[in-house]
Design a protein around this motif. Structure first.
Motif, PDB file in Angstrom:
ATOM      1  N   VAL A 206     -30.583  74.142  99.484  1.00 15.12           N
ATOM      2  CA  VAL A 206     -31.999  74.114  99.104  1.00 15.12           C
ATOM      3  C   VAL A 206     -32.881  74.228 100.342  1.00 15.12           C
ATOM      4  O   VAL A 206     -33.879  74.960 100.356  1.00 15.12           O
ATOM      5  CB  VAL A 206     -32.316  72.824  98.319  1.00 15.12           C
ATOM      6  CG1 VAL A 206     -33.819  72.680  98.095  1.00 15.12           C
ATOM      7  CG2 VAL A 206     -31.591  72.827  96.974  1.00 15.12           C
ATOM      8  N   GLY A 207     -32.513  73.509 101.405  1.00 10.91           N
ATOM      9  CA  GLY A 207     -33.291  73.582 102.642  1.00 10.91           C
ATOM     10  C   GLY A 207     -33.310  74.978 103.233  1.00 10.91           C
ATOM     11  O   GLY A 207     -34.348  75.455 103.705  1.00 10.91           O
ATOM     12  N   LEU A 208     -32.170  75.646 103.204  1.00 13.51           N
ATOM     13  CA  LEU A 208     -32.111  77.025 103.704  1.00 13.51           C
ATOM     14  C   LEU A 208     -33.010  77.932 102.871  1.00 13.51           C
ATOM     15  O   LEU A 208     -33.786  78.731 103.421  1.00 13.51           O
ATOM     16  CB  LEU A 208     -30.676  77.528 103.657  1.00 13.51           C
ATOM     17  CG  LEU A 208     -30.486  78.997 104.047  1.00 13.51           C
ATOM     18  CD1 LEU A 208     -30.753  79.194 105.535  1.00 13.51           C
ATOM     19  CD2 LEU A 208     -29.088  79.489 103.693  1.00 13.51           C
ATOM     20  N   LEU A 209     -32.928  77.820 101.559  1.00 18.48           N
ATOM     21  CA  LEU A 209     -33.742  78.668 100.691  1.00 18.48           C
ATOM     22  C   LEU A 209     -35.233  78.406 100.901  1.00 18.48           C
ATOM     23  O   LEU A 209     -36.037  79.336 100.975  1.00 18.48           O
ATOM     24  CB  LEU A 209     -33.358  78.437  99.229  1.00 18.48           C
ATOM     25  CG  LEU A 209     -31.973  78.957  98.822  1.00 18.48           C
ATOM     26  CD1 LEU A 209     -31.555  78.365  97.487  1.00 18.48           C
ATOM     27  CD2 LEU A 209     -31.954  80.476  98.766  1.00 18.48           C
ATOM     28  N   GLN A 210     -35.609  77.145 101.020  1.00 27.78           N
ATOM     29  CA  GLN A 210     -37.022  76.813 101.240  1.00 27.78           C
ATOM     30  C   GLN A 210     -37.534  77.399 102.545  1.00 27.78           C
ATOM     31  O   GLN A 210     -38.669  77.864 102.629  1.00 27.78           O
ATOM     32  CB  GLN A 210     -37.203  75.295 101.265  1.00 27.78           C
ATOM     33  CG  GLN A 210     -37.211  74.648  99.895  1.00 27.78           C
ATOM     34  CD  GLN A 210     -37.501  73.169  99.987  1.00 27.78           C
ATOM     35  OE1 GLN A 210     -37.088  72.489 100.926  1.00 27.78           O
ATOM     36  NE2 GLN A 210     -38.193  72.648  99.007  1.00 27.78           N
TER      37      GLN A 210
END
Length: 334
Positions: A206-210
C-alpha cells in the motif's frame, strides 16, 4: 542523499548485513547469482573501477527487500521482468533507466518502479547502492484492486522517477527502515507464515502504491466512482436489515474501502455508513407510517439494525423532526 542510513554495525557497510546473499568480484558469478532471484540479464562493467558486487536480501512471501551494489559503474539489461515489479531507490549514487517508452534518472531522493513488461536497460553509477523491493506481479495487482479500486483487468503501470523525500514517500521509506532495523536486532519481520509478516507486506504494498501512483491512475479511479456508487447503494438498499460492515459494501461494489469512502464523500459529503444509517431511518419512517396493528417501534428499529433505541430515537428525531413513536401513533389514528 541517504534517506535510509547505511547500517554501521554490519561488515559490508550495507543495510540488511545480517542477510547476505553473496559477495564477489567475479562478473560471471555476480550475473549468475543475481539471475537466480531476479531473471536472466546482461551485466557489463563499463567503468574503470573493479567489480565488487554485494547483495543482501530479506525474503517474504510476496516480496523481498534487497540491497545491491556492483561497486563499479555497470550496465544491466534484463529486458522484461515478466513475473514481478521492481522498486528501486539509490541510497548512494544514481542510475539511468531506459525503456522503449523513454528514460529517466533515479537518485538523490528519487526512486522508480520497473513494470513487468518493460524492456529495461540500466546504467548504475560507480559505488551505486540500490535499495530494491521485488514484488510478485499478481500480489501488487491484487493490492491495487483491493486498496485503491483499480478496475479488474486494468493495467497497473508506473511512469518514471518520483521524489520520496516527503509525505507518503517519506512514510513508505520509514516503514522500510523499520523492517530493516528489526533485522539488525535479530528479528525476522517478514517471516513466512507470520501474521505480522503478512500485515507488514500488505502495508509495504500500500505504501509503495501511495507513493508511486501518478495522475493517470488517480483519474482512472475518479472515473470509476459512479459505477462504485450505483453498486454500493443498490447493495445497501437490498440489505438494510443485515449487519453490514464497510468491508462488505466495498466488496459488493468491487472496490476498496478507501475508494468507496472517497466516492461517497464526493457525492454525499459523508461516508457510506452514514448513508446506510439514513437509508435505514427512511425505511423505518416508511414502516411506521404504514403500520400493521401489531407494529412496534422496537421491532422496526431492531429489524433495521438499530439496537440502541435511545440513539435510534435521537437520529430519527433529527431527520424527521419527531420521535418514532409519534409517527406510529399518528399513523394508527388516521
Amino acid at each position: 542523499m541517504e534517506t535510509l542510513p547505511l547500517s554501521p554495525d554490519c561488515p559490508e557497510g550495507l543495510p540488511l548485513g545480517s542477510h547476505p546473499l553473496f559477495a564477489t568480484g567475479d562478473l560471471d558469478e555476480a550475473r549468475e547469482r543475481v539471475a537466480r532471484v531476479y531473471c536472466d540479464h546482461r551485466l557489463e562493467v563499463v567503468g574503470r573501477d573493479p567489480l565488487a558486487a554485494r547483495h543482501n536480501r530479506l525474503d517474504g512471501q510476496d516480496l523481498s527487500i534487497n540491497v545491491l551494489t556492483y561497486g563499479a559503474k555497470a550496465q544491466i539489461a534484463p529486458g522484461p521482468l515478466e513475473r514481478f515489479y521492481l522498486f528501486q531507490f539509490p541510497l548512494r549514487g544514481h542510475a539511468s533507466i531506459g525503456t522503449r517508452a523513454g528514460g529517466y534518472e533515479i537518485g538523490g531522493g528519487s526512486g522508480g518502479v520497473l513494470n513487468p513488461d518493460d524492456d529495461v536497460s540500466m546504467i548504475w553509477s560507480e559505488h551505486c547502492v540500490q535499495l530494491m523491493l521485488q514484488i510478485d506481479r499478481a500480489a501488487l495487482m491484487q493490492a491495487a484492486h483491493a486498496e485503491f479500486g483499480l478496475p479488474q483487468g486494468a493495467a497497473l503501470r508506473f511512469d518514471g522517477a518520483r521524489g520520496l523525500a516527503g509525505g507518503e514517500g517519506r512514510s513508505f521509506l520509514g516503514l522500510l527502515e523499520f523492517v530493516i532495523s528489526e533485522t539488525r536486532r535479530g528479528a525476522e519481520p517478514l517471516a513466512r507464515g507470520s501474521a505480522l509478516g503478512r500485515q507488514l507486506e500488505r502495508t509495504l504494498l500500500v505504501g509503495l502504491l501511495q507513493s508511486q501512483l501518478g495522475p493517470q491512475e488517480e483519474s482512472a479511479r475518479g472515473a470509476y466512482a459512479p459505477r462504485v456508487m450505483r453498486l454500493a447503494e443498490g447493495f445497501m438498499r437490498e440489505n438494510l436489515g443485515a449487519p453490514l460492515m464497510i468491508e462488505d459494501i466495498a466488496r459488493a461494489a468491487g472496490t476498496s474501502v478507501r475508494t468507496l469512502q472517497a466516492a461517497f464523500r464526493a457525492c454525499h459529503g459523508c461516508g457510506p455508513m452514514t448513508v446506510l444509517r439514513d437509508m435505514r431511518l427512511d425505511r423505518a419512517w416508511e414502516e411506521l407510517s404504514n403500520p400493521a396493528p401489531e407494529t412496534r417501534v422496537t421491532e422496526v428499529a431492531t429489524g433495521l439494525g438499530f439496537f440502541h433505541l435511545g440513539r435510534f430515537s435521537e437520529h430519527y428525531r433529527k431527520r424527521f423532526g419527531c420521535a418514532p413513536v409519534a409517527t406510529l401513533r399518528a399513523a394508527l389514528r388516521s
